[in-house]
Design an enzyme around this catalytic site. Structure first.
Site, PDB file in Angstrom:
ATOM      1  N   CYS A  67       0.836  -1.221  -0.097  1.00 56.25           N
ATOM      2  CA  CYS A  67      -0.241  -0.320   0.233  1.00 56.25           C
ATOM      3  C   CYS A  67       0.948   1.331   0.738  1.00 56.25           C
ATOM      4  CB  CYS A  67      -0.554   0.034   1.250  1.00 56.25           C
ATOM      5  SG  CYS A  67      -2.327   1.501   1.761  1.00 56.25           S
ATOM      6  N   THR A 114     -25.962   2.802  11.844  1.00 54.98           N
ATOM      7  CA  THR A 114     -27.431   2.773  10.569  1.00 54.98           C
ATOM      8  C   THR A 114     -28.232   3.708  10.130  1.00 54.98           C
ATOM      9  OG1 THR A 114     -28.540   1.017   9.915  1.00 54.98           O
ATOM     10  CG2 THR A 114     -29.029   1.320  12.213  1.00 54.98           C
ATOM     11  N   TYR A 115     -27.959   4.182   9.427  1.00 60.50           N
ATOM     12  CA  TYR A 115     -29.220   5.444   8.751  1.00 60.50           C
ATOM     13  C   TYR A 115     -30.714   4.666   8.323  1.00 60.50           C
ATOM     14  CZ  TYR A 115     -24.337   6.997   8.287  1.00 60.50           C
ATOM     15  OH  TYR A 115     -23.179   7.397   8.289  1.00 60.50           O
ATOM     16  N   ASN A 116     -31.030   3.732   8.475  1.00 61.40           N
ATOM     17  CA  ASN A 116     -31.899   2.259   8.244  1.00 61.40           C
ATOM     18  C   ASN A 116     -32.417   2.790   6.965  1.00 61.40           C
ATOM     19  OD1 ASN A 116     -32.175   1.351  10.897  1.00 61.40           O
ATOM     20  ND2 ASN A 116     -32.914   3.255  11.150  1.00 61.40           N
ATOM     21  N   THR A 117     -31.401   2.671   5.478  1.00 59.96           N
ATOM     22  CA  THR A 117     -31.824   2.749   4.436  1.00 59.96           C
ATOM     23  C   THR A 117     -31.463   2.039   3.627  1.00 59.96           C
ATOM     24  OG1 THR A 117     -29.768   4.195   4.536  1.00 59.96           O
ATOM     25  CG2 THR A 117     -31.357   5.342   4.549  1.00 59.96           C
ATOM     26  N   THR A 131     -31.248  -2.964   8.397  1.00 58.68           N
ATOM     27  CA  THR A 131     -30.095  -3.808   7.731  1.00 58.68           C
ATOM     28  C   THR A 131     -29.813  -4.189   8.653  1.00 58.68           C
ATOM     29  OG1 THR A 131     -28.766  -2.144   8.252  1.00 58.68           O
ATOM     30  CG2 THR A 131     -30.778  -1.634   5.962  1.00 58.68           C
ATOM     31  N   GLU A 145     -22.802   3.813   1.179  1.00 59.89           N
ATOM     32  CA  GLU A 145     -23.256   2.695   1.129  1.00 59.89           C
ATOM     33  C   GLU A 145     -22.134   1.797   1.598  1.00 59.89           C
ATOM     34  OE1 GLU A 145     -27.002   2.514  -0.264  1.00 59.89           O
ATOM     35  OE2 GLU A 145     -27.563   1.777   2.146  1.00 59.89           O
TER      36      GLU A 145
HETATM   37  C1  LIG Z   1     -24.224  -0.792   3.921  1.00 57.60           C
HETATM   38  C2  LIG Z   1     -25.918  -0.619   3.989  1.00 57.60           C
HETATM   39  C3  LIG Z   1     -26.580  -1.922   3.853  1.00 57.60           C
HETATM   40  C4  LIG Z   1     -25.409  -0.063   5.342  1.00 57.60           C
HETATM   41  C5  LIG Z   1     -27.581   0.713   5.010  1.00 57.60           C
HETATM   42  N1  LIG Z   1     -27.490   1.937   3.984  1.00 57.60           N
HETATM   43  C6  LIG Z   1     -28.057   1.492   6.087  1.00 57.60           C
HETATM   44  O1  LIG Z   1     -27.983   2.308   6.918  1.00 57.60           O
HETATM   45  O2  LIG Z   1     -27.757   0.619   7.620  1.00 57.60           O
END
Ligand SMILES: CC(C)C[C@H](N)C(=O)O
Length: 547
Positions: free
Chosen positions: A189, A441-444, A453, A518
């Protein structure tokens, strides 16, 4: 967000002043020095001397300063300093001196610059973390900029790194950077090697050591073997290895020093994974980050000229994205189904163990593509002997990785308290950082909101531990195959085991509908899981030695 209350973690100590005026003063001194030097050069040649043809003008002191100014004019989070650097570069250029320009577009080869910089501009919290980082190191590196997508994590990461490198601790400062160089060099690296070569020299490190490990003190040479095993086959570490460090007649290590070294090695192995996994570009002021050559048309991609694109993502369209539509929805549907089956069907202990073994064996067989060879920009192989000792040497032979049961030795119950005893604050910081990465997490999911998630993030974490033979007996490894598809596994395997082989194509071909932030989030999971896996093996060996 599922993360801990950030305010309670506080800001890290000792980062120096965030007051920009002292910085400005320092910058002004540099500026004046540059001007003096620029004037001393005398009349500026109208045709470039031959050394310019190779991209490096003759006066390398001045070049270093100019490259530094260029970096500051792009990366300094203090607006006033940034502006004075821009002004200064302009003045120097008006004097007829050729000034450098950055090579490449932004901090990452994989992520368009616009997306990364947007984040740092809008978020005041990120801005203040950047300011702290800059005040501590006099730079804001590309790694931090990319991690800026996840400010809570970044804060925890920087706090730990700052502590490991700069605060009171068992090892002298130049040793710490040298260990960073050794660890990064294991994965070729050059990005991290370059950064720490600079730091090493800055804290008074001996230039000679950079010729190779055999020119470094005996004590550091001893680390070579540990570095190699930890990076590629940590399960082979035994208490005998540890004993050799502590019982050496001369140059012996204390336990605290050894823990410090182990944490640094694992930190830089996993940071090398992040660096390659996110396609981190060389720093503007380092080798390969800038050039003194004027831009030439031939270096541009025709499509850039045609459509005015300044970043590379337009190539994405060439792959066509028909077949990826719906990828996220399919994954979400699987998560839902798994959640439902979880409740009504419990596999037997034997069955669960078999599923783990199957996944472990399969993970050994996932091949990391090798079409694109990477070319390290500095000869770093000299920093470590036996460059052939890499992951591929045994994965090809299908070496058996023994199973490490987390109920026998876990970070929470064993590793954490050992580190805490020998190198107190670091245990705490690592623990916070692991939790941060695991729980973030952003729950997306791409464009979908309010999604739980945790199942997916757990599958990613456990898959990495599974590749290292680490088993959680309450986890059903059957879930991994449902949630992680082939291209994702290839990316994970490459990034974790032979990070230097990660390619842009691999980055692009997994999770095509997901956001870059993400994918960076995935990298954080991979990096921390890898670090914890290596640490677990090292700490277990140390515990075994002690008992
Ligand atoms: C790595 C992803 C699956 C994370 C998802 N965007 C979340 O907020 O949990």
């Amino acid at each position: 967000m599922e993360v801990q209350d950030q305010e309670s973690l506080g800001r890290w100590d000792g980062l120096g002043s965030r007051d920009a005026s002292s910085r400005t003063e320092a910058m002004e001194n540099i500026c004046q020095e540059v001007l003096r030097k620029a004037e001393a050069i005398g009349p500026i040649p109208t045709s470039p001397p031959s050394s310019l043809a190779s991209g490096s003008p003759p006066n390398s002191d001045l070049n270093d300063i100019l490259a530094h100014l260029l970096m500051l004019s792009r990366r300094c989070p203090f607006e006033d300093v940034k502006k004075s650097c821009i002004r200064l570069l302009q003045t120097v250029q008006d004097l007829g001196v050729r000034i450098p320009r950055p090579l490449g577009n932004g901090p990452s080869r994989f992520i368009p610059e616009k997306e990364i910089l947007q984040v740092s501009k809008v978020d005041t919290r990120t801005q203040s973390i950047f300011e702290d980082a800059f005040a501590a190191l006099g730079r804001l590196d590309n790694i931090s900029l990319v991690m800026g997508f996840h400010p809570q994590y970044l804060e925890s990461f920087l706090r730990t790194q700052h502590y490991l490198l700069q605060m009171d601790g068992p090892l002298p400062l130049h040793y710490r950077h040298y260990i960073g160089i050794m660890a990064a060099a294991r994965h070729q690296c050059s990005y991290l090697v370059n950064l720490h070569v600079n730091d090493f020299l800055q804290v008074g490190g001996d230039l000679k050591w950079l010729n190779g490990l055999d020119e470094a003190p005996q004590k550091l040479q001893q680390l070579g073997e540990l570095n190699k095993i930890l990076a590629h086959r940590p399960w082979l570490l035994t208490k005998e290895h540890i004993e050799r460090f502590l019982k050496a007649e001369e140059h012996s290590w204390s336990l605290a020093e050894l823990i410090h070294a182990v944490v640094l090695l694992t930190h830089y192995h996993s940071l090398a994974s992040f660096t390659f996994g996110c396609g981190i570009m060389p720093e503007i002021h380092c080798d390969g980050g800038h050039t003194f050559r004027p831009p030439s048309l031939s270096q541009y991609c025709v499509c850039d000229i045609a459509n005015g694109n300044s970043h590379a993502t337009h190539h994405d369209n060439l792959f066509g994205n028909q077949e990826v539509n719906g990828e996220v929805e399919v994954l979400m549907e699987r998560m839902k189904q798994l959640q439902e089956c979880r409740d009504d069907e419990e596999a037997s202990q034997e069955e669960m163990a078999t599923r783990f073994e199957r996944e472990k064996t399969e993970s050994m067989l996932v091949v990391t593509a090798e079409e694109e060879e990477c070319v390290p920009s500095r000869d770093i192989s000299r920093h470590f002997e036996d460059p052939s000792y890499g992951y591929k040497d045994f994965s090809r032979r299908g070496e058996h990785v023994p199973t490490f049961r987390v109920q026998d030795y876990s970070w929470e119950d064993h590793g954490f308290s050992l580190v805490n005893r020998l190198y107190p604050d670091v245990g705490q910081m690592l623990d916070e950082k692991f939790q941060m990465a695991y729980n973030l997490t952003y729950n997306t999911m791409a464009t979908h909101k309010d999604v739980d998630t945790s199942m997916l993030r757990r599958a990613i974490w456990n898959y990495i531990h599974c590749m290292f033979g680490i088993r959680y007996d309450d986890y059903d490894y059957g879930e991994i195959n449902q949630l992680l598809d082939r291209s994702f596994k290839i990316y994970i395997k490459t990034m974790v085991c032979s990070p230097e082989k990660t390619t842009k194509r691999m980055y692009e071909s997994f999770w095509r509908q997901f956001q870059h932030s993400e994918k960076v989030h995935v990298n954080l999971l991979l990096m921390e899981a890898r670090m914890q896996a290596e640490l677990l093996y090292a700490l277990r060996a140390i515990t075994r030695y002690m008992t």
